[in-house]
Write a protein that holds these residues in place. Structure first.
Motif, short mmCIF file in Angstrom:
data_model
loop_
_atom_site.label_atom_id
_atom_site.label_comp_id
_atom_site.label_asym_id
_atom_site.label_seq_id
_atom_site.Cartn_x
_atom_site.Cartn_y
_atom_site.Cartn_z
N VAL A 214 0.92 -1.10 0.10
CA VAL A 214 0.01 -0.02 -0.05
C VAL A 214 0.93 1.14 -0.09
O VAL A 214 0.47 2.23 -0.94
CB VAL A 214 -1.11 -0.02 1.18
N LYS A 215 1.99 1.09 0.92
CA LYS A 215 2.84 2.57 0.95
C LYS A 215 3.41 2.75 -0.45
O LYS A 215 3.52 4.01 -0.93
CB LYS A 215 3.76 2.35 2.00
N GLN A 216 3.72 1.59 -1.03
CA GLN A 216 4.46 1.96 -2.40
C GLN A 216 3.42 2.14 -3.41
O GLN A 216 3.73 3.34 -4.21
CB GLN A 216 4.90 0.31 -2.98
N GLU A 217 2.37 1.97 -3.29
CA GLU A 217 1.24 2.35 -4.30
C GLU A 217 1.10 3.77 -3.97
O GLU A 217 0.56 4.53 -5.20
CB GLU A 217 0.10 1.51 -4.37
N VAL A 218 0.67 4.17 -2.56
CA VAL A 218 0.78 5.52 -2.33
C VAL A 218 1.67 6.78 -2.73
O VAL A 218 1.39 7.55 -3.62
CB VAL A 218 0.43 5.61 -0.85
N ARG A 219 3.01 6.04 -2.60
CA ARG A 219 4.23 6.94 -3.16
C ARG A 219 4.18 7.16 -4.68
O ARG A 219 4.41 8.17 -4.97
CB ARG A 219 5.37 6.31 -2.58
N GLU A 220 3.85 5.98 -5.26
CA GLU A 220 3.70 6.27 -6.81
C GLU A 220 2.82 7.05 -7.30
O GLU A 220 2.78 7.76 -8.39
CB GLU A 220 3.61 4.76 -7.41
N ARG A 222 1.44 9.40 -5.64
CA ARG A 222 1.96 10.81 -5.26
C ARG A 222 2.89 11.54 -6.38
O ARG A 222 2.79 12.77 -6.79
CB ARG A 222 2.50 10.88 -3.84
N LYS A 223 3.63 10.58 -6.74
CA LYS A 223 4.72 10.86 -7.65
C LYS A 223 4.03 11.16 -8.99
O LYS A 223 4.38 12.16 -9.85
CB LYS A 223 5.91 9.75 -7.89
N SER A 224 3.07 10.35 -9.43
CA SER A 224 2.49 10.55 -10.76
C SER A 224 1.68 11.73 -10.76
O SER A 224 1.68 12.61 -11.92
CB SER A 224 1.48 9.45 -11.08
N ARG A 225 0.97 12.24 -9.61
CA ARG A 225 0.28 13.32 -9.56
C ARG A 225 1.14 14.64 -9.75
O ARG A 225 0.88 15.70 -10.47
CB ARG A 225 -0.45 13.39 -8.16
N ASP A 227 4.17 14.63 -11.14
CA ASP A 227 4.51 14.72 -12.25
C ASP A 227 3.79 15.53 -13.45
O ASP A 227 3.93 16.30 -14.21
CB ASP A 227 5.05 13.31 -13.03
N LYS A 228 2.49 15.08 -13.23
CA LYS A 228 1.46 15.79 -14.07
C LYS A 228 1.21 17.41 -13.92
O LYS A 228 0.98 18.07 -14.55
CB LYS A 228 -0.10 15.02 -13.86
N ASN A 229 1.54 17.56 -12.61
CA ASN A 229 1.25 19.07 -12.10
C ASN A 229 2.48 19.87 -12.49
O ASN A 229 2.53 21.25 -12.43
CB ASN A 229 0.89 19.14 -10.86
N ALA A 230 3.77 19.31 -12.62
CA ALA A 230 4.72 20.02 -12.83
C ALA A 230 5.07 20.56 -14.39
O ALA A 230 4.29 20.33 -15.19
CB ALA A 230 5.95 18.68 -13.06
#
Length: 230
Positions: A214-220, A222-225, A227-230
């Protein structure tokens, strides 16, 4: 080595006292949780973690969780129930098996749902929480046995914000007199099944039970969001 009766007796007494203290503490925890749930009911949905199904070898734990779910539904604590669990230790999808049984116990079939991805307790509550949110449910509670409920409290608070717990109050039901319905489990059986013991080592299972996946999925996510907002 000389056997020391005094030390042995003191050790046994210590274990007995710890067990009694833990039992009393757990009893207070479950009753307090039920009292709080009584004030907050009805919940939109409760989450019931799965238990491996193996025909006649089905455990008392499954019986407790299913009948507790029925008790909560019958007494107005919840409007809907999500049963959570993949095919983990046996070829039967736990969330589907438990829904079939719940429907057979008289809970309306349109009020029960199956989450079929989770393989560990932290995943049961997390994936069911996500499923519940996607269905528009807001008031969500975990309904499981006391020890699992207590172990998941910190994880719930961080990864499933807003969820409550309604652990089984053992004195509420005479579980020895309860029975599970006889069902046809064929629709819950998966082909090409491989036990989790063959797919994951003991330490992998322990880490995932503690929430690593779960923690891995949450981190991924967050990173995806990010990157999209960058």
């Amino acid at each position: 080595m000389r056997f020391n009766r005094g030390r042995f007796g003191a050790t046994i007494l210590c274990f007995v006292l710890i067990s009694l203290f833990t039992s009393c503490s757990m009893s207070r925890y479950t009753k307090k949780s039920l009292e709080q749930a009584e004030k907050q009911k009805p919940f939109d949905v409760i989450v019931v973690p799965g238990v491996p199904y193996d025909g006649d070898k089905t455990t008392t734990v499954m019986k407790m969780r299913l009948h507790w779910a029925k008790y909560l539904y019958d007494n107005g604590f919840c409007r809907n129930i999500i049963f959570s669990g993949s095919a983990v230790y046996t070829p039967y999808t736990e969330g589907v098996i438990m829904k079939i049984m719940a429907d057979s116990l008289g809970i309306p079939t349109d009020r029960t749902f199956s989450e079929t991805k989770a393989e560990h307790s932290t995943e049961n509550i997390y994936y069911s929480w996500k499923m519940a949110k996607s269905m528009g449910f807001e008031k969500i509670a975990l309904a499981s046995d006391p020890y699992q409920s207590r172990l998941l409290r910190r994880f719930q608070k961080k990864y499933c914000p807003g969820t409550k717990s309604i652990p089984i109050v053992l004195g509420t039901m005479n579980i020895e007199e309860k029975k599970l319905p006889v069902i046809d489990p064929s629709t819950a059986r998966v082909s090409n099944f491989k036990s989790i013991k063959e797919r994951e080592s003991f330490f992998q299972r322990l880490r995932y039970t503690l929430g690593r996946r779960v923690k891995q999925e949450v981190r991924e996510a967050r990173k995806s969001r990010k990157d999209k907002n960058a």
